[in-house]
Scaffold this active site. Sequence first.
Site, PDB file in Angstrom:
ATOM      1  N   HIS A  97      15.337 -39.541 -54.551  1.00 29.46           N
ATOM      2  CA  HIS A  97      15.638 -39.737 -55.973  1.00 29.46           C
ATOM      3  C   HIS A  97      17.107 -39.375 -56.259  1.00 29.46           C
ATOM      4  O   HIS A  97      17.792 -40.052 -57.025  1.00 29.46           O
ATOM      5  CB  HIS A  97      14.740 -38.851 -56.843  1.00 29.46           C
ATOM      6  CG  HIS A  97      13.274 -39.118 -56.713  1.00 29.46           C
ATOM      7  ND1 HIS A  97      12.392 -38.225 -56.133  1.00 29.46           N
ATOM      8  CD2 HIS A  97      12.511 -40.181 -57.095  1.00 29.46           C
ATOM      9  CE1 HIS A  97      11.166 -38.711 -56.176  1.00 29.46           C
ATOM     10  NE2 HIS A  97      11.202 -39.900 -56.748  1.00 29.46           N
ATOM     11  N   GLY A 108       8.766 -38.213 -60.852  1.00 25.81           N
ATOM     12  CA  GLY A 108       8.964 -36.766 -60.721  1.00 25.81           C
ATOM     13  C   GLY A 108       8.725 -36.264 -59.307  1.00 25.81           C
ATOM     14  O   GLY A 108       8.660 -37.046 -58.361  1.00 25.81           O
ATOM     15  N   ALA A 109       8.583 -34.914 -59.200  1.00 25.09           N
ATOM     16  CA  ALA A 109       8.581 -34.251 -57.877  1.00 25.09           C
ATOM     17  C   ALA A 109       9.811 -34.754 -57.110  1.00 25.09           C
ATOM     18  O   ALA A 109       9.711 -35.270 -55.995  1.00 25.09           O
ATOM     19  CB  ALA A 109       7.282 -34.509 -57.116  1.00 25.09           C
ATOM     20  N   SER A 168       9.394 -38.703 -49.449  1.00 24.83           N
ATOM     21  CA  SER A 168       8.425 -39.173 -50.424  1.00 24.83           C
ATOM     22  C   SER A 168       7.815 -37.965 -51.124  1.00 24.83           C
ATOM     23  O   SER A 168       7.590 -36.923 -50.491  1.00 24.83           O
ATOM     24  CB  SER A 168       7.316 -39.960 -49.705  1.00 24.83           C
ATOM     25  OG  SER A 168       6.197 -40.101 -50.555  1.00 24.83           O
TER      26      SER A 168
END
Length: 269
Positions: A34, A28-29, A180
């Site tokens: 991603h 997540g985040a 990140s």
Amino acid sequence: MQILKTPRQLQQYRDSLEKSVGFVPTMGALHEGHCSLIRCSKEQNAHTIVSIYINPTQFLRGEDLDTYPKQLEDDIKLCQRYKVDALFVPSSLYGDDEVSIVAPQKRGYILEGHFRPGHFDGVLQVVLKLLNLARPHNAYFGKKDAQQYILIKQMVKDLFLNTRIIGCPTLRDSDGLAKSSRNLYLSDSERKKALTLSQTLFYMRDNIRLQNLEKLLANAKGFLEIDRLQYLQITDYALNPLRTYQKDNTLITIAAFVGKTRLIDNLWL
Ligand code: AMP
């Protein structure tokens, strides 16, 4: 987009799919790194499943499990924007007295594994669970987590799993900082220090053909403005130390603390 909350729901959803399935596991985040994995999966598969699960077993005592960034609402919107087919957000994936996976005794306990002993046991355990639930044809991992990617590929081979592991390149901010979720911890001044990780790697990439590796490492360390270096190493793609540069088989990895934030980065040359 379907939101699946239990292992059973994911299994049932997976059973309903006939065409190729791509899977992107995350904690997540979500950021552009991603997203690049999701994009790749969307391009290569008929269906894409993303998971968000902050896996407790890969955090060592004293690490940032409790403070790890959470932004589920934003993550859901982002997955919807990318037309992810299903998002798996389990609350727990563990029982109380489990069969466990142990990372390879050599490759799992050097570099990251030396400074975070047991970390890869937890990573492999959760990835095995997730792959068994999602049964994807293709699963996407960032090469930013180089050792993780290498060990997951090895697990899939060793345990004869029926998934292809695909490594995706590291996405960076325009100034070079590797994206990140943990960058959210950095203050402005810490971010400036953090930039010296990628700058050091770029210096090494540009000079690796010109200097012997020992000298290169010594020179490179002079660029770092961080609070604590854990390692800066040159290995081959199987994580064996290298004495001389090998084209398409040289991996430079770094881990360092900036303030309380632990950052990693690498270059595959
Ligand atoms: P995480 O949520 O940190 O566990 O990361 C989930 C996946 O995204 C892992 O396979 C990571 O290697 C990958 N990832 C994280 N940061 C990046 C990045 N900057 N570029 C590409 N992939 C990334």
